[in-house]
Scaffold this active site. Structure first.
Site, mmCIF file in Angstrom:
data_model
loop_
_atom_site.group_PDB
_atom_site.id
_atom_site.type_symbol
_atom_site.label_atom_id
_atom_site.label_comp_id
_atom_site.label_asym_id
_atom_site.label_seq_id
_atom_site.Cartn_x
_atom_site.Cartn_y
_atom_site.Cartn_z
ATOM 1 N N HIS A 1 0.879 -1.261 -0.157
ATOM 2 C CA HIS A 1 -0.163 -0.078 0.183
ATOM 3 C C HIS A 1 0.724 1.321 -0.247
ATOM 4 C CE1 HIS A 1 -2.116 -3.460 1.729
ATOM 5 N NE2 HIS A 1 -3.225 -2.901 1.233
ATOM 6 N N ILE B 1 -10.224 9.194 0.857
ATOM 7 C CA ILE B 1 -10.656 8.035 -0.053
ATOM 8 C C ILE B 1 -10.246 6.837 0.665
ATOM 9 C CG2 ILE B 1 -8.960 6.754 -1.492
ATOM 10 C CD1 ILE B 1 -10.333 9.048 -3.044
ATOM 11 N N HIS C 1 -4.134 3.213 -3.520
ATOM 12 C CA HIS C 1 -4.402 2.730 -2.040
ATOM 13 C C HIS C 1 -3.518 1.211 -1.771
ATOM 14 C CE1 HIS C 1 -6.133 0.867 1.750
ATOM 15 N NE2 HIS C 1 -6.319 -0.127 0.916
ATOM 16 N N GLU D 1 -17.255 -3.908 24.683
ATOM 17 C CA GLU D 1 -16.732 -5.061 24.793
ATOM 18 C C GLU D 1 -15.359 -4.971 24.068
ATOM 19 O OE1 GLU D 1 -19.798 -5.071 24.081
ATOM 20 O OE2 GLU D 1 -20.679 -5.969 25.935
ATOM 21 N N HIS E 1 -28.299 -15.395 25.192
ATOM 22 C CA HIS E 1 -27.259 -15.275 26.369
ATOM 23 C C HIS E 1 -26.364 -16.450 26.440
ATOM 24 C CE1 HIS E 1 -28.859 -11.275 26.603
ATOM 25 N NE2 HIS E 1 -28.270 -11.003 27.768
HETATM 26 C C1 LIG Z 1 -11.563 -4.382 10.287
HETATM 27 C C2 LIG Z 1 -10.939 -4.161 8.719
HETATM 28 N N1 LIG Z 1 -11.747 -4.300 7.638
HETATM 29 C C3 LIG Z 1 -11.398 -4.114 6.297
HETATM 30 C C4 LIG Z 1 -10.086 -4.092 6.100
HETATM 31 C C5 LIG Z 1 -9.368 -4.071 4.679
HETATM 32 N N2 LIG Z 1 -8.869 -2.737 4.383
HETATM 33 C C6 LIG Z 1 -7.633 -2.280 4.525
HETATM 34 S S1 LIG Z 1 -7.334 -0.512 4.033
HETATM 35 C C7 LIG Z 1 -9.037 -0.322 3.829
HETATM 36 C C8 LIG Z 1 -9.612 0.814 3.498
HETATM 37 C C9 LIG Z 1 -9.133 1.950 4.467
HETATM 38 O O1 LIG Z 1 -9.330 3.159 4.053
HETATM 39 P P1 LIG Z 1 -8.506 4.360 4.741
HETATM 40 O O2 LIG Z 1 -8.389 3.995 6.197
HETATM 41 O O3 LIG Z 1 -9.079 5.633 4.410
HETATM 42 O O4 LIG Z 1 -7.162 4.040 4.027
HETATM 43 P P2 LIG Z 1 -6.448 4.664 2.924
HETATM 44 O O5 LIG Z 1 -7.126 4.155 1.539
HETATM 45 O O6 LIG Z 1 -6.914 6.500 2.932
HETATM 46 O O7 LIG Z 1 -4.961 4.477 2.923
HETATM 47 C C10 LIG Z 1 -9.792 -1.501 4.008
HETATM 48 C C11 LIG Z 1 -11.153 -1.475 3.594
HETATM 49 C C12 LIG Z 1 -9.079 -4.086 7.045
HETATM 50 N N3 LIG Z 1 -7.902 -4.057 7.126
HETATM 51 N N4 LIG Z 1 -9.668 -4.205 8.459
HETATM 52 MG MG LIG Z 2 -8.679 7.209 3.287
#
Ligand SMILES: Cc1ncc(C[n+]2csc(CCOP(=O)(O)OP(=O)(O)O)c2C)c(N)n1
Ligand SMILES: [Mg+2]
Length: 670
Positions: free
Chosen positions: A30, A189, A261, A408, A470
């Site tokens: 990334h 983004i 990304h 939790e 529960h």
């Molecule tokens: C709990 C969780 N759900 C989904 C993902 C997959 N995932 C990794 S980065 C991302 C997008 C995140 O967007 P952002 O935080 O804005 O990062 P940017 O694209 O700006 O680097 C996703 C959905 C993850 N790592 N963790």
């Molecule tokens: Mg972002």
């Protein structure tokens, strides 16, 4: 541009170059986030973060959490450039390859300077809440001279969108953790594209409503970043700094889009970015003057570290109190419980194991003030509070009990953060059924190798009237699936004390204590009059509680509340001349770790026609075949429970001597 601006731009561009080149070399990763936040991170490390790469474990360092763990090349670049021993440039070259500590996402156990494992979005920020709380707690105890650091977080849109963010932010605001500062990579983004596709939330308003301070800045303008950070530091509330950035900044054709990304930029775009940034060095080469600038940045904290050491050395008594106070209970827990367990042997108690846990916590929390307990709004049900644990509040951090509220996931993540911070042994409770709400944080406890203890009560249909919503059915077994997690289901007061001793002794393995709501008789005691830590039978995971009297034809294996039933079944079988062992198995993981001869002694490898193995546990049977084998018998509950008094439920679902004995006899062909 002034020379200062040029210096910072060059330093940030070093991060950009390393990030795009490492992702390109790995053909995965990334680049967008590190390139977008390079300027903010450079200012943070260059002027604000208190750290000393020469001693990454210095207690009073600021904690830096990259919550947006996918941007791992950002932290790898920062650690390398500022002078940590690792990662080396070769390790960065091998980003995401087997054997390199530069894993896909940052792992705390692979690199010093990576304070926690991140990647599951939102949890880094939530762990930082625990770190910030640990800092305030230790500060209240030992003063500014020894404990005086901040917790910095870089979080993305995703971290702020996750549900856990609500819990973490609510907790931090309520507790007034003003030394926590979140730098939000406000790039608009996410993977699918613009944030507008999925969110219309006013994030800052939400934070402000949760008692946070918020401020905005241009994330590519060092002067503006400084202004915002200064304001955040000055404000007594926890701060959210919204850093307006361009994802992939520097890649002329792709920046600002989700294309940067999570994919390599490609050779052509990297070439264009090099031009755009004026970066002429070869891949994985940092020009000397820029490397020197980063080196100076890394050396900046040495003076503060030295001054801290002088303060530490100046007052021996205080230093000794601090050192003793942050020592984890570890193996000493067993010794602390000795008199208590011997007392139980002399005078048995019939109580629920959740109550037995509270009883064990009495001497433990009195002896170890750095055990910080809590509950997600079920204190009276989880029995997690003791006389020694006063509440931690925004006005008084010296207490050792956290009212987590109905959070939790936030609780579990905060406990991870406290444990990772160091100096604290956290434990916290909720109903076992809601372990699913915090499951990924439990998993991260295990992955990160931290000694967190989960007090999960109301562990079966034995909770009764609250009904199937529960009543855990699959939870105990499914928690056993998580590697490096000791799932313990003690059967009485003594086993519960033993399980607590085990939990505290294992500082790199988290523990789950699955505890009953209903009272259970004390089955242990005989032979425990001289109990000490070495006599902890639960430490082997399973042991023979009762030996067959008649010729052994059956081995009954049970856990928790069903051990009593197994004893009753054995008695009935013995009355008919069928010899039956009873094995209590409070912890499968620990039993698995025993040597072959111990296992063979308990569970001899003979055909079921000779010795039938029977498991009894009020939960799903899947998994018990490991011990009962193909032709064994598994007594359990492979359906949801029902709403009724516990005794009726055990009857209804076949957890009675009358229901079980005929099944055993049928299997034996008797
Ligand atoms: C709990 C969780 N759900 C989904 C993902 C997959 N995932 C990794 S980065 C991302 C997008 C995140 O967007 P952002 O935080 O804005 O990062 P940017 O694209 O700006 O680097 C996703 C959905 C993850 N790592 N963790
Ligand atoms: Mg972002």
């Amino acid at each position: 541009m002034t020379t200062e601006t040029t210096r910072l731009a060059d330093m940030a561009n070093a991060i950009r170059a390393l990030s795009m080149d490492a992702v390109q070399a790995a053909n995965s990763g990334h680049p967008g986030m590190p390139m977008g936040m390079a300027d903010v991170a450079t200012v943070l490390f260059d002027e604000y973060l208190k750290f000393d790469p020469a001693d990454p474990h210095w207690d009073d360092r600021d904690r830096f959490v990259l919550s947006a763990g996918h941007g791992s090349m950002l932290i790898y670049s920062l650690l390398h450039l500022s002078g940590y021993a690792h990662p080396t440039m070769d390790e960065i070259r091998n980003f995401r390859q087997l054997g390199s500590p530069c894993a896909g996402h940052p792992e705390n156990f692979l690199l010093d300077g990576v304070e926690c494992t991140t990647g599951p979005l939102g949890q880094g920020l939530a762990m930082a809440v625990g770190m910030a709380l640990a800092e305030r707690h230790l500060n209240a105890k030992y003063g500014d001279d020894l404990v005086d650091h901040r917790t910095w977080v870089i979080a993305g849109d995703g971290c702020l969108m996750e549900g856990i963010n609500h819990e973490a932010v609510g907790l931090a605001g309520h507790l007034g953790l003003g030394r926590m500062i979140v730098l939000w990579d406000d790039n608009n983004i996410t993977i699918d594209g613009s944030v507008e596709l999925s969110s219309s939330e006013d994030v800052e308003a939400r934070y402000r409503a949760s008692k946070w301070h918020t401020v905005r800045c241009d994330g590519h303008d060092p002067a503006d970043i400084r202004r915002a950070l200064d304001e955040a530091i000055a404000d007594p509330r926890p701060s959210l700094v919204a850093c307006k950035t361009v994802i992939g900044k520097g890649a002329p054709n792709k920046q600002g889009t989700s294309a940067t990304h999570g994919a390599p930029l490609g050779a052509e775009e990297i070439e264009a970015a090099r031009k755009e940034l004026g970066w002429t060095a070869e891949p994985f080469v940092i020009p000397g003057d820029i490397a020197d600038a980063w080196k100076k940045t890394g050396e900046r904290g040495a003076a503060a570290h030295q001054e801290w050491q002088q303060r530490f050395d100046a007052d021996e008594d205080r230093a000794a109190a601090y050192t003793a106070g942050i020592k984890l209970p570890g193996a000493d827990a067993g010794a602390v419980l000795q008199d208590y367990v011997r007392g139980l042997a002399a005078e048995p108690k019939k109580v629920a194991t959740r109550k037995a846990s509270e009883m064990a916590l009495g001497p433990l929390t009195a002896a170890f003030p750095n055990m910080i307990g809590g509950s997600a709004d079920l204190t009276g049900s989880n029995n997690t509070k003791t006389k020694s644990t006063g509440p931690i509040t925004a006005g008084d951090y010296e207490g050792s009990y956290v009212y987590y509220g109905i959070r939790e996931f936030g609780m579990a993540a905060a406990m991870n953060g406290m444990a990772l911070h160091g100096g604290i042994a956290p434990y916290g409770g909720t109903f076992l059924i809601f372990s699913d709400y915090c499951r990924n944080a439990v998993r991260l406890s295990a992955l990160q190798q931290v000694g967190v203890t989960y007090v999960f009560t109301h562990d079966s249909i034995g909770l009764g009237e609250d009904g199937p919503t529960h009543q855990p059915v699959e939870q105990v077994m499914s928690l056993r699936l998580i590697p490096n997690l000791n799932v313990m289901r003690p059967c009485d007061t003594i086993e519960t004390a033993e399980c607590w001793a085990i939990a505290l002794a294992n500082e790199k393995t988290p523990s789950v204590l699955a505890l009953s709501r209903q009272n259970l008789p004390q089955l242990r005691g005989e032979g425990d009059e001289a109990w000490d830590a070495g006599a902890n039978k639960s430490a082997k995971g399973a042991y023979r509680l009762k030996s067959a009297e008649a010729a052994r034809k059956v081995i009954l294996i049970a856990t928790g509340s069903e051990v009593e039933l197994a004893c009753d079944v054995a008695k009935s079988l013995e009355a008919d001349g069928i010899g039956a062992d009873v094995i209590s198995m409070p912890c499968m993981e620990l039993f698995e770790a025993q040597d072959a001869s111990y296992k063979e002694d308990l569970l001899p490898n003979v055909a079921p026609s000779e010795i039938l193995r029977v498991s009894i546990e009020a939960g799903v049977t899947l998994g018990w075949e490991r011990y009962t084998m193909a032709n064994g018998l598994n007594i359990g509950l492979d359906r949801f429970g029902a709403s009724a008094p516990a005794e009726q439920l055990f009857e209804r679902f076949g957890f009675t001597v009358d229901a079980i004995v005929p099944q055993i006899k049928a299997k034996l062909g008797e």
